[in-house]
Write a protein that holds these residues in place. Sequence first.
Motif, PDB file in Angstrom:
ATOM      1  N   GLY A   1      18.833  35.515  50.838  1.00 23.60           N
ATOM      2  CA  GLY A   1      17.796  36.111  50.006  1.00 23.60           C
ATOM      3  C   GLY A   1      16.477  36.097  50.740  1.00 23.60           C
ATOM      4  N   GLY A   2      15.749  37.165  50.637  1.00 24.74           N
ATOM      5  CA  GLY A   2      14.465  37.233  51.323  1.00 24.74           C
ATOM      6  C   GLY A   2      13.746  38.513  50.991  1.00 24.74           C
ATOM      7  N   PHE A   3      13.403  39.281  52.021  1.00 22.09           N
ATOM      8  CA  PHE A   3      12.708  40.538  51.822  1.00 22.09           C
ATOM      9  C   PHE A   3      13.347  41.616  52.670  1.00 22.09           C
ATOM     10  CE2 PHE A   3       9.674  37.362  50.509  1.00 22.09           C
ATOM     11  CZ  PHE A   3       9.187  37.919  49.338  1.00 22.09           C
ATOM     12  N   TYR A   4      13.123  42.850  52.269  1.00 14.82           N
ATOM     13  CA  TYR A   4      13.652  43.956  53.045  1.00 14.82           C
ATOM     14  C   TYR A   4      12.851  44.122  54.331  1.00 14.82           C
ATOM     15  CZ  TYR A   4      16.245  45.376  48.863  1.00 14.82           C
ATOM     16  OH  TYR A   4      17.088  45.411  47.788  1.00 14.82           O
ATOM     17  N   ALA A   5      13.571  44.399  55.420  1.00 15.17           N
ATOM     18  CA  ALA A   5      12.899  44.753  56.663  1.00 15.17           C
ATOM     19  C   ALA A   5      12.121  46.048  56.454  1.00 15.17           C
ATOM     20  CB  ALA A   5      13.922  44.929  57.783  1.00 15.17           C
ATOM     21  N   GLN A   6      11.113  46.265  57.291  1.00 16.86           N
ATOM     22  CA  GLN A   6      10.263  47.438  57.122  1.00 16.86           C
ATOM     23  C   GLN A   6      11.091  48.715  57.127  1.00 16.86           C
ATOM     24  OE1 GLN A   6       6.675  47.576  59.504  1.00 16.86           O
ATOM     25  NE2 GLN A   6       6.680  45.357  59.751  1.00 16.86           N
ATOM     26  N   ARG A   7      10.805  49.563  56.106  1.00 16.24           N
ATOM     27  CA  ARG A   7      11.429  50.888  55.986  1.00 16.24           C
ATOM     28  C   ARG A   7      12.948  50.822  56.015  1.00 16.24           C
ATOM     29  NH1 ARG A   7       6.865  51.286  58.825  1.00 16.24           N
ATOM     30  NH2 ARG A   7       7.919  50.911  60.802  1.00 16.24           N
ATOM     31  N   SER A   8      13.544  49.790  55.389  1.00 14.78           N
ATOM     32  CA  SER A   8      15.004  49.699  55.323  1.00 14.78           C
ATOM     33  C   SER A   8      15.394  48.847  54.124  1.00 14.78           C
ATOM     34  CB  SER A   8      15.565  49.067  56.599  1.00 14.78           C
ATOM     35  OG  SER A   8      15.535  47.652  56.528  1.00 14.78           O
TER      36      SER A   8
END
Length: 444
Positions: free
Chosen positions: A134-141
């Motif tokens: 769990g975390g965050f989405y990579a930029q623009r993906s």
Amino acid sequence: MVIEDLSHEGNGVGRYQGYTLFVPGALPGERIQAKATKLKKQFGYARLMEIVEPAASRTVPPCPIYKRCGGCTLQHMDYQAQLEFKRKLVEDNLRRIGKIEGVPVHPTIGMEEPWRYRNKAQVPIGEEEGGLIGGFYAQRSHEIIDMEACLIQHEKSDEVVARVKEIAGKHGVRAYNEETHGGLLRHVVTKVGFATGQIMIVLITNGEKIPNRDALVNELVSSVPGVTSIVQNINTKKSNVIFGDETRVLWGEEYIYDTIGDVTFAISARSFYQVNPVQTERLYGKALEYAALTGEENVIDAYCGIGTISLFLAQKAKHVFGVEIVPDAIEDAKRNARLNGMNNVTFAAGEAETVIPKWYEEGNVADVMVVDPPRKGCDEKLLDTIVAMKPERVVYVSCNPATLARDLRILEDGGYRTVEVQPVDMFPHTSHVECVVRLYLKDE
């Protein structure tokens, strides 16, 4: 190539042989080498390859996944430089879009400690080698970057996400898969009351049944001190929208509580509540100052949400009328008014651009109008009503300098004078900036 400026998204802006290139990660004053990645007719994008001469404002981002995560965009920039960038961004938009010059745009109100300021986290859940991540989405993906800590979230949010991954994984809970629409756990949402210490955990699931639900809930309660609410939200839609329509309390209370100044708010799983309570108090304090209330004024609060600004204003106003398009938010607003024993507020559900003109037709005229619209700005019909109603003062709270400038132009043409603008840094280390604007009706 020399970087001359920053875009509204925080990207470096440079020119190569007269052609404009946007370079993420580059700062004004830097001489860099970059590689073009996408070219259009008027401008293009480039990847930063080497910093030949760094800017004085450059600093080392403390976050280990900063370059991969899309959450922050300005950690590589000194905080004081971030504040000046945001002030200049507001000033440039007023001049370029609103054709408004000569109006004081004050230095941005920043934070003494611009880290760990977010009281809410929305964390997508995935799987990697059989375990939950769990975390965050990579930029623009939609690639999930697993993380142990986010430096702009409250520490308790990190603790909750870590425990959910561990405990849910142990009890056989599978992560949701966007491609197959299989799996169960889509997101973990945490909410933390900064003033009360209360914590809400929201498990957003692709279905009703949670394996070993009672054991999972009991372990979460025992392993995270401060948890007072565990909620399940069911979302079976094939979409990127985080919340579904059905919410169930699995353990504890339906609400957690927090305070801003002297006002207490009940916060449910789906309530909108400002994510930075420290700066929210400063933002609303400035809105209250600009409203210049004496206790004799009727105030209309357009886009009132769960009543946050309305109840702040009600402390000094004769009566506050709030309107909000989301019915659940209006119910929360009424509940918050009762919670604070405030009887001089009236809330109505509906579009501001529909309800307020109706109030005007019925003779309910505001002495002060407060607007806090979404990023798209105010509806044109609402602006027309303000111009027709002619409240003595307008306080505009904005989260988008571009639409703010557009709307101020309309109000200026309709008889208002923009007196001053106060930027407030609600989201340190990102390119976002909020503003409070004081407008007065011109002398006729």
